[in-house]
Design an enzyme around this catalytic site. Structure first.
Site, PDB file in Angstrom:
ATOM      1  N   ASP A   5       0.309 -25.762 -23.055  1.00  0.00           N
ATOM      2  CA  ASP A   5       0.592 -27.198 -23.057  1.00  0.00           C
ATOM      3  C   ASP A   5      -0.206 -27.948 -21.986  1.00  0.00           C
ATOM      4  O   ASP A   5      -0.208 -27.557 -20.809  1.00  0.00           O
ATOM      5  CB  ASP A   5       2.096 -27.391 -22.789  1.00  0.00           C
ATOM      6  CG  ASP A   5       2.642 -28.685 -23.359  1.00  0.00           C
ATOM      7  OD1 ASP A   5       1.849 -29.508 -23.846  1.00  0.00           O
ATOM      8  OD2 ASP A   5       3.862 -28.874 -23.320  1.00  0.00           O
ATOM      9  N   ASP A   6      -0.878 -29.019 -22.401  1.00  0.00           N
ATOM     10  CA  ASP A   6      -1.571 -29.922 -21.460  1.00  0.00           C
ATOM     11  C   ASP A   6      -2.694 -29.244 -20.671  1.00  0.00           C
ATOM     12  O   ASP A   6      -3.020 -29.670 -19.563  1.00  0.00           O
ATOM     13  CB  ASP A   6      -0.575 -30.534 -20.464  1.00  0.00           C
ATOM     14  CG  ASP A   6       0.266 -31.643 -21.065  1.00  0.00           C
ATOM     15  OD1 ASP A   6       0.414 -31.671 -22.289  1.00  0.00           O
ATOM     16  OD2 ASP A   6       0.795 -32.479 -20.306  1.00  0.00           O
ATOM     17  N   CYS A  45       1.455 -34.615 -27.040  1.00  0.00           N
ATOM     18  CA  CYS A  45       1.906 -33.309 -27.541  1.00  0.00           C
ATOM     19  C   CYS A  45       2.389 -33.352 -28.991  1.00  0.00           C
ATOM     20  O   CYS A  45       1.886 -32.619 -29.844  1.00  0.00           O
ATOM     21  CB  CYS A  45       3.029 -32.776 -26.659  1.00  0.00           C
ATOM     22  SG  CYS A  45       2.647 -32.744 -24.887  1.00  0.00           S
ATOM     23  N   HIS A 104       6.775 -30.441 -31.176  1.00  0.00           N
ATOM     24  CA  HIS A 104       7.168 -31.212 -29.999  1.00  0.00           C
ATOM     25  C   HIS A 104       8.262 -30.509 -29.208  1.00  0.00           C
ATOM     26  O   HIS A 104       8.239 -30.462 -27.974  1.00  0.00           O
ATOM     27  CB  HIS A 104       7.644 -32.608 -30.394  1.00  0.00           C
ATOM     28  CG  HIS A 104       8.164 -33.390 -29.230  1.00  0.00           C
ATOM     29  ND1 HIS A 104       7.365 -33.702 -28.148  1.00  0.00           N
ATOM     30  CD2 HIS A 104       9.387 -33.887 -28.957  1.00  0.00           C
ATOM     31  CE1 HIS A 104       8.087 -34.374 -27.265  1.00  0.00           C
ATOM     32  NE2 HIS A 104       9.306 -34.491 -27.728  1.00  0.00           N
ATOM     33  N   ASP A 280      -2.989 -28.299 -26.686  1.00  0.00           N
ATOM     34  CA  ASP A 280      -2.732 -29.391 -27.623  1.00  0.00           C
ATOM     35  C   ASP A 280      -3.541 -30.648 -27.329  1.00  0.00           C
ATOM     36  O   ASP A 280      -3.690 -31.505 -28.191  1.00  0.00           O
ATOM     37  CB  ASP A 280      -1.233 -29.725 -27.679  1.00  0.00           C
ATOM     38  CG  ASP A 280      -0.603 -29.923 -26.312  1.00  0.00           C
ATOM     39  OD1 ASP A 280      -1.291 -29.761 -25.280  1.00  0.00           O
ATOM     40  OD2 ASP A 280       0.602 -30.228 -26.262  1.00  0.00           O
ATOM     41  N   HIS A 281      -4.076 -30.784 -26.138  1.00  0.00           N
ATOM     42  CA  HIS A 281      -4.950 -31.910 -25.760  1.00  0.00           C
ATOM     43  C   HIS A 281      -5.436 -31.670 -24.342  1.00  0.00           C
ATOM     44  O   HIS A 281      -5.033 -30.701 -23.690  1.00  0.00           O
ATOM     45  CB  HIS A 281      -4.223 -33.264 -25.846  1.00  0.00           C
ATOM     46  CG  HIS A 281      -2.879 -33.255 -25.215  1.00  0.00           C
ATOM     47  ND1 HIS A 281      -2.689 -33.148 -23.864  1.00  0.00           N
ATOM     48  CD2 HIS A 281      -1.641 -33.297 -25.761  1.00  0.00           C
ATOM     49  CE1 HIS A 281      -1.398 -33.134 -23.593  1.00  0.00           C
ATOM     50  NE2 HIS A 281      -0.730 -33.204 -24.733  1.00  0.00           N
TER      51      HIS A 281
END
Length: 443
Positions: A5-6, A45, A104, A280-281
């Site tokens: 994540d992130d 997300c 999410h 995710d990004h």
């Protein structure tokens, strides 16, 4: 599937930050194919993961906010006649297992054969923020004082390790989602120690007048008001500590990625399991005067993406522009399953097999927030953004990797690049702006 994540592109094999420590992710990269120009389809997300798991652009699903609950993603996919990625595998005989953050929240209830659930964010035991006090974000940084083995990523990794030690009668799909380096950047002291002293770290590129050549509309879309500003971090002396905590959180996530990968290597499935690792990004750590995702700029969208396992070229690096939306069709291809004709992404197997194979697919990123909308296209070194008010941004990453010069802001430059800008604009989904206006309050 391993989701982190992130996580921006501060992983060792990408060479983007000298002080990052990701030995396990780097080892995976060495035995697979990495994509050095991979981008998310939405810098947040929930919508990003909804796009990945549905195989559809955010503007197609209409999921332009955090989809709550996760079943909204199933419903949006069904509206377009398709299944979420893991359900597609299930319908072709795969046992499905999931733990941690995948959509999410986790995964729609009842959509997998086995679920280890998802833990919380490992906030401070007393519930109090340490440095950044806000009701609107978990952003904060500090040493985490509670037992590491009780942290969410530790328990997720342990659950996945147990599944890999079991006997499975047929093919399986194991999905593992790690929370760090998502805020709060709280991890045990040992991970800070691995990174070294905060004062000695390399700081991200920052230019105090960087934003003078972008529109007010762009600022309103690309900036989240309750997030820290780089000017504040510099004035207060917090910037190096924030970067330190983010890097420590990356190292923490890498450790637990390694736990899962080691368990796979020691299992009966080591030689016949496909692995994909992604984030995710991206994330801004002071670039563009902010600390956040949720922006169309490259730093908020560039991600690590690795495939490894049978059928995947080892030790290879590809610099073609690709998106997270391409994961769905690629996994079907690698697993020998029928293609899903509803997928809006493209299988990456041609360029996994041959780095010189033809590839002419633009990468689309979309964004909607606070009644403002925009979308960007990455095509070779060019990143072009078009906003709801008609304002534009154009960057050439070969000459301007930090996106400090908006070539669409100067009339002489616009005249020189107009034909290029028009061709890039034509690659953007023409119906996105109307669709975004129609759905932004409905999901």
């Amino acid at each position: 599937m391993i989701a982190v994540d992130d996580l921006n592109d501060w992983v060792g094999y990408m060479g983007k930050h000298a002080d990052t420590r990701t030995p396990n992710i780097d080892a995976l990269a060495d035995r697979g194919t990495v994509f050095t120009e991979a981008y998310s389809q939405f810098p947040l997300c929930g919508p990003s993961r909804a796009s990945l798991f549905s195989g559809l652009l955010p503007g197609t699903t209409g999921l332009l906010r955090q989809p709550r609950p996760d079943t909204k993603v199933t419903e949006a996919a069904a509206e377009h006649g398709t299944k979420l990625l893991h359900r597609y595998f299930a319908e072709h005989g795969y046992k499905t297992m999931a733990v941690g953050k995948l959509l999410h929240r986790h995964i729609p209830e009842g959509s997998v054969d086995m679920s280890g659930g998802r833990g919380d964010w490992d906030t401070m035991p007393d519930g109090k923020e340490v440095h950044w006090i806000s009701e609107n974000t978990l952003t904060d940084w500090a040493v985490y004082p509670a037992p590491e083995e009780e942290m969410s990523d530790a328990t997720a990794a342990a659950w996945a390790v147990e599944r890999l030690a079991e006997d499975h009668d047929g093919p399986f799909m194991l999905m593992v989602g790690f929370l760090r380096p998502h805020v709060p950047w709280y991890v045990p002291q040992s991970y800070f120690d691995t990174i070294g002293e905060a004062a000695s770290l390399k700081m991200p590129a920052y230019k105090d007048d960087d934003l003078d050549d972008i529109s007010a509309y762009s600022l309103g879309l690309n900036f989240v008001d309750h997030m820290p500003r780089t000017s504040w971090a510099i004035d207060t002396g917090h910037w190096d500590d924030m970067v330190h905590a983010y890097l420590a959180s990356i190292n923490f996530a890498d450790y637990y990625v390694g736990q899962v990968l080691d368990a796979l290597q020691q299992s009966a499935y080591a030689d016949n399991t496909i692995i994909v690792l992604f984030s995710d990004h991206g994330y801004l750590l002071g670039e563009k005067n902010t600390f956040q995702k949720h922006s169309l700029w490259e730093r908020a969208n560039k991600v690590p993406l690795i495939f490894a396992g049978p059928g995947v070229t080892e030790g290879a690096s590809r610099d073609q522009g690709v998106g997270l939306i391409d994961i769905y069709p690629t996994l079907l291809d690698l697993a020998g399953l029928p293609a899903n004709p509803v997928n809006q992404g493209n299988s990456l197997t041609p360029i996994i097999d041959d780095g010189d194979a033809a590839w002419d697919h633009p990468v689309i990123t979309q964004l909607s927030r606070n009644d403002r909308i925009g979308q960007a296209v990455q095509y070779g070194p060019w990143r072009y953004s078009l906003y709801g008010d008609g304002s534009e941004e154009l960057y050439n990453h070969d000459d301007d990797p930090n996106e400090w010069t908006n070539l669409a802001a100067d009339p002489a430059s616009v005249e020189k690049h107009r034909e290029l800008m028009d061709s890039l604009q034509a690659k953007l989904p023409a119906d996105f702006f109307e669709a975004a206006e129609n759905v932004q309050d409905l999901r």
